[in-house]
Motif scaffolding. Structure first.
Motif, short mmCIF file in Angstrom:
data_model
loop_
_atom_site.label_atom_id
_atom_site.label_comp_id
_atom_site.label_asym_id
_atom_site.label_seq_id
_atom_site.Cartn_x
_atom_site.Cartn_y
_atom_site.Cartn_z
N SER A 2 82.24 -7.33 -37.79
CA SER A 2 80.91 -7.66 -38.33
C SER A 2 80.76 -7.18 -39.77
O SER A 2 80.11 -7.81 -40.59
CB SER A 2 79.80 -7.09 -37.44
OG SER A 2 79.71 -5.69 -37.59
N ARG A 3 81.40 -6.04 -40.08
CA ARG A 3 81.33 -5.54 -41.46
C ARG A 3 82.07 -6.46 -42.42
O ARG A 3 81.82 -6.46 -43.62
CB ARG A 3 81.93 -4.12 -41.54
CG ARG A 3 81.07 -3.14 -40.76
CD ARG A 3 81.03 -1.78 -41.41
NE ARG A 3 80.08 -0.93 -40.71
CZ ARG A 3 80.36 0.27 -40.24
NH1 ARG A 3 81.55 0.77 -40.41
NH2 ARG A 3 79.44 0.98 -39.64
N ALA A 4 83.02 -7.23 -41.87
CA ALA A 4 83.77 -8.18 -42.70
C ALA A 4 83.10 -9.55 -42.67
O ALA A 4 83.65 -10.54 -43.18
CB ALA A 4 85.21 -8.27 -42.19
N GLY A 5 81.92 -9.62 -42.03
CA GLY A 5 81.20 -10.90 -41.96
C GLY A 5 81.76 -11.84 -40.92
O GLY A 5 81.53 -13.06 -40.97
N ILE A 6 82.53 -11.30 -39.96
CA ILE A 6 83.12 -12.15 -38.91
C ILE A 6 82.37 -11.92 -37.60
O ILE A 6 82.19 -10.78 -37.16
CB ILE A 6 84.63 -11.82 -38.72
CG1 ILE A 6 85.39 -12.03 -40.03
CG2 ILE A 6 85.23 -12.66 -37.60
CD1 ILE A 6 86.81 -11.49 -40.03
N LYS A 7 81.92 -13.03 -36.98
CA LYS A 7 81.22 -12.92 -35.70
C LYS A 7 82.23 -12.72 -34.57
O LYS A 7 83.38 -13.19 -34.66
CB LYS A 7 80.42 -14.20 -35.41
CG LYS A 7 79.27 -14.46 -36.39
CD LYS A 7 78.42 -15.62 -35.86
CE LYS A 7 77.33 -16.00 -36.86
NZ LYS A 7 77.85 -16.77 -38.00
N ALA A 8 81.80 -12.05 -33.50
CA ALA A 8 82.68 -11.81 -32.34
C ALA A 8 83.19 -13.14 -31.77
O ALA A 8 84.30 -13.22 -31.25
CB ALA A 8 81.94 -11.03 -31.27
N SER A 9 82.36 -14.20 -31.92
CA SER A 9 82.74 -15.52 -31.38
C SER A 9 83.85 -16.19 -32.21
O SER A 9 84.43 -17.19 -31.79
CB SER A 9 81.52 -16.43 -31.34
OG SER A 9 80.96 -16.55 -32.64
N GLU A 10 84.15 -15.61 -33.39
CA GLU A 10 85.17 -16.22 -34.26
C GLU A 10 86.58 -15.64 -34.04
O GLU A 10 87.52 -15.98 -34.76
CB GLU A 10 84.77 -16.04 -35.73
CG GLU A 10 83.51 -16.81 -36.10
CD GLU A 10 83.12 -16.61 -37.56
OE1 GLU A 10 83.30 -17.59 -38.34
OE2 GLU A 10 82.63 -15.52 -37.91
N VAL A 11 86.71 -14.76 -33.03
CA VAL A 11 88.04 -14.24 -32.65
C VAL A 11 88.19 -14.39 -31.14
O VAL A 11 87.22 -14.66 -30.44
CB VAL A 11 88.21 -12.75 -33.03
CG1 VAL A 11 88.10 -12.53 -34.53
CG2 VAL A 11 87.24 -11.86 -32.27
N SER A 12 89.42 -14.22 -30.65
CA SER A 12 89.64 -14.22 -29.20
C SER A 12 89.88 -12.79 -28.77
O SER A 12 90.79 -12.14 -29.30
CB SER A 12 90.87 -15.06 -28.84
OG SER A 12 90.72 -16.36 -29.31
N ILE A 13 89.08 -12.30 -27.82
CA ILE A 13 89.25 -10.93 -27.32
C ILE A 13 90.14 -10.97 -26.08
O ILE A 13 89.89 -11.74 -25.15
CB ILE A 13 87.88 -10.29 -26.98
CG1 ILE A 13 87.01 -10.15 -28.24
CG2 ILE A 13 88.05 -8.95 -26.29
CD1 ILE A 13 87.51 -9.16 -29.29
N VAL A 14 91.19 -10.15 -26.08
CA VAL A 14 92.16 -10.13 -24.97
C VAL A 14 92.25 -8.72 -24.39
O VAL A 14 92.52 -7.77 -25.12
CB VAL A 14 93.56 -10.57 -25.47
CG1 VAL A 14 94.55 -10.64 -24.30
CG2 VAL A 14 93.50 -11.90 -26.21
#
Length: 344
Positions: free
Chosen positions: A158-170
């Motif tokens: 989030s600090r880098a402006g990336i939403k959690a939905s924009e990565v895949s959590i494994v």
């Protein structure tokens, strides 16, 4: 000459004898047989739990504990909510998360003064890594989705402006499976605890981009002290089982006191062999790295609770700080008494 193990056993028996009158003074335990859930017990994050278990400190307080180990903190929280666990050894921030869902969960003793979670990018799948923006679209390994390793990853993103939905959590666990997931390229980024992160770092498998294994690093990432592992349970359980909660706090603070003077060789002799992940030297290097992050007296600092709320609210829209009553998420009453008892 007495071996250390024999000495520890004798000390535990002696402690039990000494503790017996104190227990009567403290009041009868409402429940002696307890189911404790933990997510990733072999991680240093939960070292105080393992130490108190291995050195017989729970037994010395009159408790018979059965510890169930899950893949991550989110799973142990589920065990508590589902009724199969009485208490969880888990991350403090779950108490805030659950209050936002109208569930009253309370921390009764703190084990960790810093999250001990590091985030690193794979040198294999992201060899030329330069900026955080490159994390968008990547596969991020965490102990289990919804766990504190996931929370730290979300904060960094989030600090880098990336939403959690924009990565895949494994979910990759906190042991050998996590090492394999990163080395085989199943994940590009790893948010995990030690000894896993030190092992990946020392073998050159990851480049660390965020680190909360030290108090200084935690201050940089969170902007304040960030409480980590604790014992938490339903607020109703705390009300109806005060003597049992006191016994749990006593056992943990006793373990924290032992850890303050324990040397690396003492740790090696006390933890199960499987925790070393086949590399004793690296395990010890990891311990030295996280040592200051381990709690000293079981007390949760008020400003630490505020830091946790601020961090969660920064990337979790469902958490509204003005609706959270932090005083209901933890109590230091049990830790204070345990601290006095063991001079921690």
């Amino acid at each position: 000459m007495m071996t250390r193990r024999a000495f520890s056993a004798a000390a535990a028996v002696a402690a039990a004898c000494v503790a017996a009158p104190a227990l009567r003074a403290q009041g009868r335990l409402e429940k002696t047989k307890l189911a404790i859930a933990v997510g990733g017990k072999a991680a240093f994050y939960y070292l105080p739990l393992t130490i108190s278990e291995q050195l017989g400190y729970f037994k010395a307080e009159g408790l018979d504990v059965e510890i169930s180990d899950f893949a991550g903190g989110a799973k142990s929280l589920q065990a508590l909510m589902g009724g199969s666990a009485d208490v969880v050894a888990g991350a403090y921030e779950h108490t805030i998360n659950m209050q936002s869902k109208n569930q009253s969960i309370q921390s009764i003793v703190l084990m960790g003064r810093a999250p001990q979670i590091a985030v690193g990018v794979s040198t294999k799948t992201m060899p030329g890594f330069k900026t955080m923006a490159e994390l968008r679209g990547k596969k991020v390994g965490v102990s289990a989705p919804g766990s504190s390793t996931n929370m730290v990853a979300n904060l960094v993103l989030s600090r880098a402006g990336i939403k959690a939905s924009e990565v895949s959590i494994v979910g990759v666990g906190t042991a050998a499976g996590a090492l394999t997931a990163l080395r085989s390229g199943q994940v590009d980024v790893m948010s995990n605890t030690d000894p896993v992160m030190t092992m990946l770092e020392q073998k050159g498998d990851v480049k660390i981009i965020s680190d909360t294994r030290t108090l200084k690093g935690t201050q940089e990432v969170f902007g304040g002290p960030m409480p980590a592992a604790c014992f938490y349970t339903h607020a109703d359980f705390v009300k109806s089982h005060p003597n049992t909660c006191q016994a749990l706090a006593n056992a943990i603070v006793h373990g924290l006191k032992w850890l303050q003077t324990a040397g690396p060789s003492d740790i090696i002799k006390t933890v199960p062999e499987s925790y070393l992940l086949g590399d004793r030297a690296l395990y010890l290097a990891s311990f030295n790295k996280v040592r200051e992050a381990i709690g000293v007296d079981g007390m949760l600092p008020d400003d630490g609770a505020k830091t946790a709320l601020r961090a969660l609210a920064s990337f979790e829209p469902s958490i509204k700080p003005e609706k959270i009553d932090l005083t209901r998420t933890y109590t230091n009453d049990f830790a204070r008494r345990a601290k006095d008892k063991y001079k921690a």
